[in-house]
Write an enzyme that holds these catalytic residues in place. Structure first.
Site, mmCIF file in Angstrom:
data_model
loop_
_atom_site.group_PDB
_atom_site.id
_atom_site.type_symbol
_atom_site.label_atom_id
_atom_site.label_comp_id
_atom_site.label_asym_id
_atom_site.label_seq_id
_atom_site.Cartn_x
_atom_site.Cartn_y
_atom_site.Cartn_z
ATOM 1 N N CYS A 25 -29.699 38.663 -30.971
ATOM 2 C CA CYS A 25 -30.988 38.420 -30.322
ATOM 3 C C CYS A 25 -30.821 38.353 -28.803
ATOM 4 O O CYS A 25 -31.632 38.914 -28.052
ATOM 5 C CB CYS A 25 -31.593 37.113 -30.846
ATOM 6 N N TRP A 68 -30.288 41.812 -27.480
ATOM 7 C CA TRP A 68 -31.544 42.581 -27.544
ATOM 8 C C TRP A 68 -32.387 42.359 -26.296
ATOM 9 O O TRP A 68 -33.071 43.271 -25.831
ATOM 10 C CB TRP A 68 -32.326 42.172 -28.795
ATOM 11 N N HIS A 69 -32.301 41.158 -25.714
ATOM 12 C CA HIS A 69 -33.126 40.853 -24.550
ATOM 13 C C HIS A 69 -32.728 41.673 -23.325
ATOM 14 O O HIS A 69 -33.585 41.931 -22.459
ATOM 15 C CB HIS A 69 -33.049 39.359 -24.218
ATOM 16 N N GLY A 70 -31.489 42.049 -23.212
ATOM 17 C CA GLY A 70 -31.136 42.802 -22.023
ATOM 18 C C GLY A 70 -29.657 43.116 -21.920
ATOM 19 O O GLY A 70 -28.819 42.451 -22.550
ATOM 20 N N PHE A 114 -37.831 43.820 -20.646
ATOM 21 C CA PHE A 114 -36.998 43.886 -21.858
ATOM 22 C C PHE A 114 -37.396 45.055 -22.742
ATOM 23 O O PHE A 114 -36.802 45.261 -23.768
ATOM 24 C CB PHE A 114 -37.130 42.587 -22.655
#
Length: 476
Positions: A324, A327-329, A476
């Site tokens: 997770c 996934w944000h960056g 994002f």
């Protein structure tokens, strides 16, 4: 994508919503839904027309793979190959634009190379429209939904309120609405509630989040020259800024969809009232939390043989939250942030199920918010080095009164423009009702109409006073 907090979007949306309502009531489903699809592509293209082919290509690819993965005529083994291939292709697509240079830059010094791909730029909303279609492929394969028509799939994926920054929405939720509400205009109550939510979201962004960012940015941009007091104020301001920014966007997305007669899920439920980290993730970015639970955490737990245990759950939590974070960056700060949250969730699970601890609510809130505050430094910092500097700067090195960016007069316009809104933000986030609670109780009267008109006016004044700032999650 047009910023929700811009006069161009607001003016365009009002006109488009009126036309769509007329088409819903008077025209065929194909015409009204076709208008919605073109409208979504138009809003996306306004700021990212060069990236529109990538969005359309992703839609076409996943529509075709979904039809194969959910086919009733293909063997299970063949359908499984299709879904695995589709998921792999989506991950490769996302990695090419978002992560490859991060890993090349990390491995370069080890391998004594400087291989870096050209900076293609991050396609707008790529994380969200990719994760939406990952859900779709899995749901098709598991028989949760029937494969969409291309028309429905394109409209579902590109729906402009959630395309760029969520809430993450399933095909099961949206496609049926396209069919069920094809020949009826949005109801007056829906429009009123949507307008109220959009107004509250706009106020959250322009009055509160954009005021808080002026305090938050200073401590993170100059941690070595800022005093401990300034850095403490900065991380407290960011703690509030990201909530008002992201929940403001989510309220505007839900409100815009509701004014079009369509319902998408709420994304926040007073997360800063949480008394544990588990409760926090049940209230914060709810659509992402649901995705993590159903499509990451549960499959990871099932990978372990035998019955589920607290230890297996802990490992699954850490792995799922680390993914997770990534996934944000494309930054190790996000990975570290996700890892910290995974560990915190594991500790919370262990203390509940093994130790049977019952933490007093007030103490639970203090522990949870303290963790969120410090973990937020990793989320906001530009690098791990920057995060370390900010955290080190929290320790007083000299006089607490040595301030640089707080040298304003309490009689100056600055107090009205961002210090007072920033202080009010804390009160609303910690003690106020949620936007959905307010909207649910809405009864359109002259008094409520005047109240929301006044709030909209103030929000527009704030919006007009500064250059419109992009939402945090647009990156994002």
């Amino acid at each position: 994508m047009l910023l929700f907090n811009s006069f161009v979007f607001i003016g365009s949306f009002v006109l488009a919503a009126f036309v769509y309502a007329v088409l819903r009531a008077k025209a065929s489903r194909a015409v009204s839904q076709g208008f919605l699809l073109l409208l979504s592509f138009g809003f996306y293209s306004y700021a990212a027309y060069r990236q529109l082919p990538l969005l359309i290509g992703s839609i076409l690819f996943n529509w075709y793979v979904g039809r194969q993965a959910g086919s009733s005529t293909l063997a299970e083994k063949v359908r499984r190959r299709w879904v695995i291939g589709g998921l792999t292709a989506n991950l490769v697509f996302l990695s090419l634009f978002k992560y490859l240079n991060l890993f090349l830059g990390t491995l370069g010094p080890v391998l004594h190379t400087r291989a870096v791909l050209p900076d293609w730029g991050l396609p707008l909303g790529v994380s969200f429209f990719t994760i939406t279609q990952v859900m779709y492929l899995v749901d098709c394969y598991q028989g949760e939904i029937s494969p969409n028509s291309l028309f429905d799939h394109a409209t579902f994926v590109s729906f402009f309120p959630y395309l760029v920054s969520g809430p993450i929405t399933s095909a099961k939720t949206m496609v049926q609405q396209f069919r069920d509400k094809a020949h009826q205009a949005p109801g007056a109550q829906e429009v009123a509630q949507g307008l109220a939510l959009f107004t509250m979201g706009l106020a959250k962004k322009t009055i509160f989040a954009d005021s808080l960012v002026r305090i938050a940015d200073n401590g993170f941009s100059a941690p070595l020259t800022s005093s401990a007091l300034e850095i403490w104020l900065s991380i407290l301001a960011y703690w509030m800024q990201i909530y008002f920014d992201f929940s403001g966007y989510s309220d505007m997305a839900v409100g815009a969809a509701l004014m079009l007669g369509l319902r998408i899920p709420f994304n926040f439920d007073a997360p800063y009232k949480s008394k544990s980290i588990i409760e926090f993730w049940q209230r914060w970015h709810i659509s992402l939390s649901n995705f993590i639970a159903a499509y990451l955490y549960t499959p990871i737990v099932r990978m372990f043989k035998g019955r589920a245990t607290v230890a297996k759950a802990a490992v699954a939590s850490i792995l799922a939250m680390t993914i997770c974070g990534l996934w944000h960056g494309p930054a190790w700060t996000y990975v570290a942030w996700g890892l910290c949250h995974g560990i915190a969730l594991s500790v919370n699970q262990y203390s509940r199920k093994k130790l049977k601890l019952r933490v007093p609510p007030a103490l639970g809130w203090v522990i949870t918010m303290t963790f969120i505050l410090f973990a937020g430094v990793l989320f906001r910092a530009s690098s791990l080095t920057n995060a370390a500097q900010v955290l080190h700067g929290l320790i007083p090195r000299g006089s607490w009164s040595e301030a640089t960016f707080l040298t304003f007069s309490f009689a100056s316009p600055e107090v009205l423009s961002y210090v007072i809104p920033s202080a009010l933000a804390f009160v609303l986030a910690l003690f106020g009702p949620t936007s959905q609670e307010i909207a649910a109780e809405l009864r359109p009267t002259l008094r409520t109409s005047l109240a929301y008109a006044s709030l909209a006016f103030v929000a527009l004044v704030f919006m007009n006073s500064i250059v419109a700032k992009s939402f945090v999650y647009f990156g994002f």
